[in-house]
Write a protein that holds these residues in place. Structure first.
Motif, PDB file in Angstrom:
ATOM      1  N   MET A   1       0.845  -1.189   0.000  1.00 55.64           N
ATOM      2  CA  MET A   1       0.000   0.000   0.000  1.00 55.64           C
ATOM      3  C   MET A   1       0.882   1.241   0.000  1.00 55.64           C
ATOM      4  O   MET A   1       1.842   1.324   0.757  1.00 55.64           O
ATOM      5  CB  MET A   1      -0.918   0.018   1.226  1.00 55.64           C
ATOM      6  CG  MET A   1      -1.741   1.294   1.356  1.00 55.64           C
ATOM      7  SD  MET A   1      -2.726   1.385   2.872  1.00 55.64           S
ATOM      8  CE  MET A   1      -3.930   0.098   2.537  1.00 55.64           C
ATOM      9  N   SER A   2       0.544   2.197  -0.848  1.00 58.32           N
ATOM     10  CA  SER A   2       1.283   3.451  -0.881  1.00 58.32           C
ATOM     11  C   SER A   2       0.570   4.493  -0.027  1.00 58.32           C
ATOM     12  O   SER A   2      -0.638   4.436   0.183  1.00 58.32           O
ATOM     13  CB  SER A   2       1.415   3.959  -2.318  1.00 58.32           C
ATOM     14  OG  SER A   2       0.135   4.221  -2.869  1.00 58.32           O
ATOM     15  N   VAL A   3       1.327   5.444   0.497  1.00 57.95           N
ATOM     16  CA  VAL A   3       0.787   6.537   1.288  1.00 57.95           C
ATOM     17  C   VAL A   3       1.173   7.837   0.598  1.00 57.95           C
ATOM     18  O   VAL A   3       2.343   8.045   0.263  1.00 57.95           O
ATOM     19  CB  VAL A   3       1.321   6.512   2.730  1.00 57.95           C
ATOM     20  CG1 VAL A   3       0.725   7.666   3.539  1.00 57.95           C
ATOM     21  CG2 VAL A   3       1.013   5.183   3.396  1.00 57.95           C
ATOM     22  N   VAL A   4       0.187   8.678   0.389  1.00 57.78           N
ATOM     23  CA  VAL A   4       0.387   9.930  -0.341  1.00 57.78           C
ATOM     24  C   VAL A   4      -0.062  11.084   0.536  1.00 57.78           C
ATOM     25  O   VAL A   4      -1.049  10.972   1.273  1.00 57.78           O
ATOM     26  CB  VAL A   4      -0.408   9.927  -1.665  1.00 57.78           C
ATOM     27  CG1 VAL A   4      -0.276  11.268  -2.385  1.00 57.78           C
ATOM     28  CG2 VAL A   4       0.049   8.788  -2.559  1.00 57.78           C
ATOM     29  N   THR A   5       0.665  12.179   0.470  1.00 56.76           N
ATOM     30  CA  THR A   5       0.262  13.418   1.124  1.00 56.76           C
ATOM     31  C   THR A   5      -0.028  14.454   0.054  1.00 56.76           C
ATOM     32  O   THR A   5       0.772  14.617  -0.881  1.00 56.76           O
ATOM     33  CB  THR A   5       1.364  13.943   2.058  1.00 56.76           C
ATOM     34  OG1 THR A   5       1.472  13.102   3.197  1.00 56.76           O
ATOM     35  CG2 THR A   5       1.033  15.349   2.538  1.00 56.76           C
TER      36      THR A   5
ATOM     37  N   VAL B   1       4.795   9.547   0.486  1.00 57.34           N
ATOM     38  CA  VAL B   1       5.431   9.519   1.798  1.00 57.34           C
ATOM     39  C   VAL B   1       6.574   8.499   1.756  1.00 57.34           C
ATOM     40  O   VAL B   1       6.372   7.338   1.394  1.00 57.34           O
ATOM     41  CB  VAL B   1       4.418   9.150   2.897  1.00 57.34           C
ATOM     42  CG1 VAL B   1       5.101   9.087   4.257  1.00 57.34           C
ATOM     43  CG2 VAL B   1       3.273  10.158   2.917  1.00 57.34           C
ATOM     44  N   ARG B   2       7.744   8.937   2.119  1.00 58.20           N
ATOM     45  CA  ARG B   2       8.917   8.074   2.069  1.00 58.20           C
ATOM     46  C   ARG B   2       8.976   7.151   3.282  1.00 58.20           C
ATOM     47  O   ARG B   2       8.290   7.359   4.280  1.00 58.20           O
ATOM     48  CB  ARG B   2      10.181   8.931   2.003  1.00 58.20           C
ATOM     49  CG  ARG B   2      10.284   9.789   0.759  1.00 58.20           C
ATOM     50  CD  ARG B   2      11.429  10.771   0.869  1.00 58.20           C
ATOM     51  NE  ARG B   2      11.590  11.568  -0.339  1.00 58.20           N
ATOM     52  CZ  ARG B   2      12.390  12.620  -0.446  1.00 58.20           C
ATOM     53  NH1 ARG B   2      13.121  12.999   0.615  1.00 58.20           N
ATOM     54  NH2 ARG B   2      12.482  13.290  -1.578  1.00 58.20           N
ATOM     55  N   ARG B   3       9.822   6.139   3.168  1.00 51.83           N
ATOM     56  CA  ARG B   3      10.050   5.213   4.275  1.00 51.83           C
ATOM     57  C   ARG B   3      10.554   5.988   5.500  1.00 51.83           C
ATOM     58  O   ARG B   3      11.397   6.876   5.369  1.00 51.83           O
ATOM     59  CB  ARG B   3      11.059   4.145   3.869  1.00 51.83           C
ATOM     60  CG  ARG B   3      11.264   3.047   4.920  1.00 51.83           C
ATOM     61  CD  ARG B   3      12.354   2.100   4.473  1.00 51.83           C
ATOM     62  NE  ARG B   3      12.014   1.443   3.221  1.00 51.83           N
ATOM     63  CZ  ARG B   3      11.318   0.299   3.138  1.00 51.83           C
ATOM     64  NH1 ARG B   3      10.908  -0.295   4.253  1.00 51.83           N
ATOM     65  NH2 ARG B   3      11.053  -0.239   1.971  1.00 51.83           N
TER      66      ARG B   3
ATOM     67  N   ASP C   1      -8.210   9.621   3.108  1.00 53.38           N
ATOM     68  CA  ASP C   1      -9.021   8.923   2.110  1.00 53.38           C
ATOM     69  C   ASP C   1      -8.359   7.605   1.732  1.00 53.38           C
ATOM     70  O   ASP C   1      -7.178   7.574   1.361  1.00 53.38           O
ATOM     71  CB  ASP C   1      -9.168   9.814   0.869  1.00 53.38           C
ATOM     72  CG  ASP C   1     -10.187   9.285  -0.124  1.00 53.38           C
ATOM     73  OD1 ASP C   1     -10.933   8.340   0.226  1.00 53.38           O
ATOM     74  OD2 ASP C   1     -10.240   9.815  -1.247  1.00 53.38           O
ATOM     75  N   SER C   2      -9.113   6.505   1.857  1.00 56.04           N
ATOM     76  CA  SER C   2      -8.644   5.204   1.380  1.00 56.04           C
ATOM     77  C   SER C   2      -9.175   5.007  -0.035  1.00 56.04           C
ATOM     78  O   SER C   2     -10.381   5.132  -0.274  1.00 56.04           O
ATOM     79  CB  SER C   2      -9.148   4.077   2.284  1.00 56.04           C
ATOM     80  OG  SER C   2      -8.650   4.228   3.594  1.00 56.04           O
ATOM     81  N   GLN C   3      -8.283   4.682  -0.981  1.00 53.49           N
ATOM     82  CA  GLN C   3      -8.719   4.557  -2.364  1.00 53.49           C
ATOM     83  C   GLN C   3      -7.830   3.568  -3.110  1.00 53.49           C
ATOM     84  O   GLN C   3      -6.835   3.085  -2.570  1.00 53.49           O
ATOM     85  CB  GLN C   3      -8.675   5.914  -3.067  1.00 53.49           C
ATOM     86  CG  GLN C   3      -7.281   6.513  -3.151  1.00 53.49           C
ATOM     87  CD  GLN C   3      -7.222   7.716  -4.083  1.00 53.49           C
ATOM     88  OE1 GLN C   3      -8.224   8.303  -4.446  1.00 53.49           O
ATOM     89  NE2 GLN C   3      -6.018   8.082  -4.478  1.00 53.49           N
TER      90      GLN C   3
ATOM     91  N   ALA D   1      -4.190   2.717  -1.764  1.00 49.94           N
ATOM     92  CA  ALA D   1      -3.439   3.892  -1.340  1.00 49.94           C
ATOM     93  C   ALA D   1      -4.233   4.631  -0.270  1.00 49.94           C
ATOM     94  O   ALA D   1      -5.465   4.577  -0.235  1.00 49.94           O
ATOM     95  CB  ALA D   1      -3.166   4.824  -2.521  1.00 49.94           C
ATOM     96  N   THR D   2      -3.508   5.272   0.611  1.00 47.34           N
ATOM     97  CA  THR D   2      -4.110   6.154   1.615  1.00 47.34           C
ATOM     98  C   THR D   2      -3.603   7.558   1.351  1.00 47.34           C
ATOM     99  O   THR D   2      -2.391   7.778   1.249  1.00 47.34           O
ATOM    100  CB  THR D   2      -3.732   5.716   3.044  1.00 47.34           C
ATOM    101  OG1 THR D   2      -4.198   4.391   3.270  1.00 47.34           O
ATOM    102  CG2 THR D   2      -4.361   6.646   4.063  1.00 47.34           C
TER     103      THR D   2
END
Length: 321
Positions: free
Chosen positions: A1-5, A33-35, A66-68, A75-76
C-alpha cells in the motif's frame, strides 16, 4: 500500500491550486510519503519543494484521510491544508515542480479532477471550514466521519435501523453552541465589539466550552470577563437563536447584560489582539453599520423583548421562528 500526502492550497479569494500535466490531466499538489517519514513530514517537505516566500510557516493541519485504489493499487491519501497564499506566494507557486500550476474555483476544480478526487476535494474544503477531519473511502464520507454522510444515505440507514447505537451517535449532525450578551447604555445604544479578524461588529460573547461541562450562562459570564474586562452578573435569557450554516449550524443563547452607566463603560478593557475596539450604536443605526443582517434582526427582537418583559423566544437566523 502506498501513502500519499497532498496539499490543499487556496488563494485569499477562495481559488484552489491544481497541477496540470502535459497530458492535460489535473491533480491536487502531492508527494509520496517516504520510508520512515510521517504524512505530515511529507507535507512539510512538499511545502519546501514549492519554494515560496515564507513557505516554512505555510503548512496547516490534516483535514482529510481517504482510502482509495489507483490503477488497482491500494493507497491512503492524507490531505493537509495551508494558510491562504499571499499574492507573492501565488506568483511563485510551481517554480520548483515540473507540472503547471493552475487556479480554479473549487467547484470547477472538483469537476476537472477524477470523480473520487473531486469528492475528496469538496469534503476536505468542508472539513477545513468546519475545523474537522474527514474520514473518506474513494472520496465518500464514512459512518462516523466528521463531515457526515449524505442526508439521503443517513435517512435510509436510520429508517431501516441498520446502525448500532454508537454508529447512530457518530453520524448524527453536529452543532456549535454560542452565547451573546445584549448590553446598552442609559440612552439605549447597543454595545458592540469589533474583532481583529473581521471588519464586522458583533455582540459580546463566544463559544460554550461544552467539553469542560460549561453551561451557556457560565460561558456568557466568562466571555463578559474575557472580552470586556468587567465582572458582572448575566441577566435573563432573552432568546435562543438557530443560525443556519453550510458546515456546522450554530445555536446562540442571548442573555440580557443590562444597562451600563458611564463608570462601568470607562472600566471596559479589551483583550489584545482579539478585539480592537468597542462601539455604542443606537438602534436606528444598526442597519447601517457593519453588522450581519441576522445579528441586526436578533438585536431588534431582543431589545423589544427586554422592553416588553416577555419570556425568552425562539429565533431562526435572528428572526422570530
Amino acid at each position: 500500500m502506498s501513502v500519499v500526502t497532498e496539499l490543499l492550497l487556496t488563494a485569499p479569494e477562495g481559488d484552489v491550486a491544481l497541477w496540470r500535466s502535459r497530458h492535460d490531466s489535473f491533480q491536487i499538489p502531492h508527494t509520496c510519503v517516504r520510508r520512515a517519514e510521517t504524512a505530515k513530514q511529507a507535507a512539510s517537505r512538499l511545502v519546501s519543494q514549492l519554494d515560496m516566500p515564507g513557505g516554512r510557516d505555510l503548512l496547516g493541519r490534516l483535514v482529510a484521510v481517504d482510502s482509495q485504489t489507483v490503477s488497482g493499487q491500494a493507497a491512503t491519501v492524507h490531505t493537509y491544508t495551508a494558510q491562504p497564499l499571499t499574492p507573492a506566494q501565488t506568483q511563485a507557486l510551481g517554480g520548483a515542480v515540473e507540472a503547471t500550476t493552475v487556479w480554479m474555483r473549487p467547484e470547477a476544480a472538483a469537476v476537472r479532477l477524477r470523480p473520487s478526487v473531486g469528492r475528496r476535494l469538496r469534503h476536505a474544503l468542508r472539513s477545513r471550514a468546519a475545523g474537522l477531519v474527514a474520514q473518506l473511502e474513494e472520496g465518500w464520507p464514512q459512518i462516523g466521519s466528521a463531515v457526515g454522510l449524505p442526508p439521503s444515505q443517513r435517512a435510509q440507514l436510520e429508517s431501516t435501523h441498520s446502525l448500532s447505537e454508537h454508529d447512530f451517535t457518530a453520524h448524527r449532525p453536529k452543532v456549535w453552541v454560542h452565547t451573546a450578551i445584549l448590553i446598552t447604555d442609559a440612552q439605549g445604544s447597543v454595545l458592540l465589539v469589533e474583532p481583529s479578524y473581521t471588519g464586522r461588529l458583533l455582540m459580546p460573547g463566544g463559544g460554550v466550552d461544552a467539553d469542560t461541562g460549561e453551561t451557556p450562562p457560565e460561558a456568557a459570564a466568562r466571555e463578559w470577563r474575557e472580552e470586556l474586562g468587567i465582572h458582572a452578573a448575566v441577566g435573563a435569557l432573552l432568546a435562543v437563536d438557530w443560525v443556519s450554516h453550510p458546515d456546522i449550524p450554530r445555536i446562540c443563547y442571548v442573555y440580557d447584560g443590562g444597562i451600563l452607566g458611564p463608570d462601568a463603560l470607562d472600566q471596559i478593557r479589551l483583550p489584545h489582539p482579539e478585539l480592537v475596539r468597542w462601539h455604542l450604536v443606537s438602534p436606528d443605526e444598526l442597519g447601517r453599520c457593519r453588522i450581519p443582517g441576522r445579528v441586526v434582526s436578533r438585536l431588534h427582537t431582543c431589545l423589544a423583548l427586554r422592553e416588553s418583559g416577555r419570556g425568552a423566544v425562539a429565533l431562526v437566523n435572528g428572526c422570530p421562528a
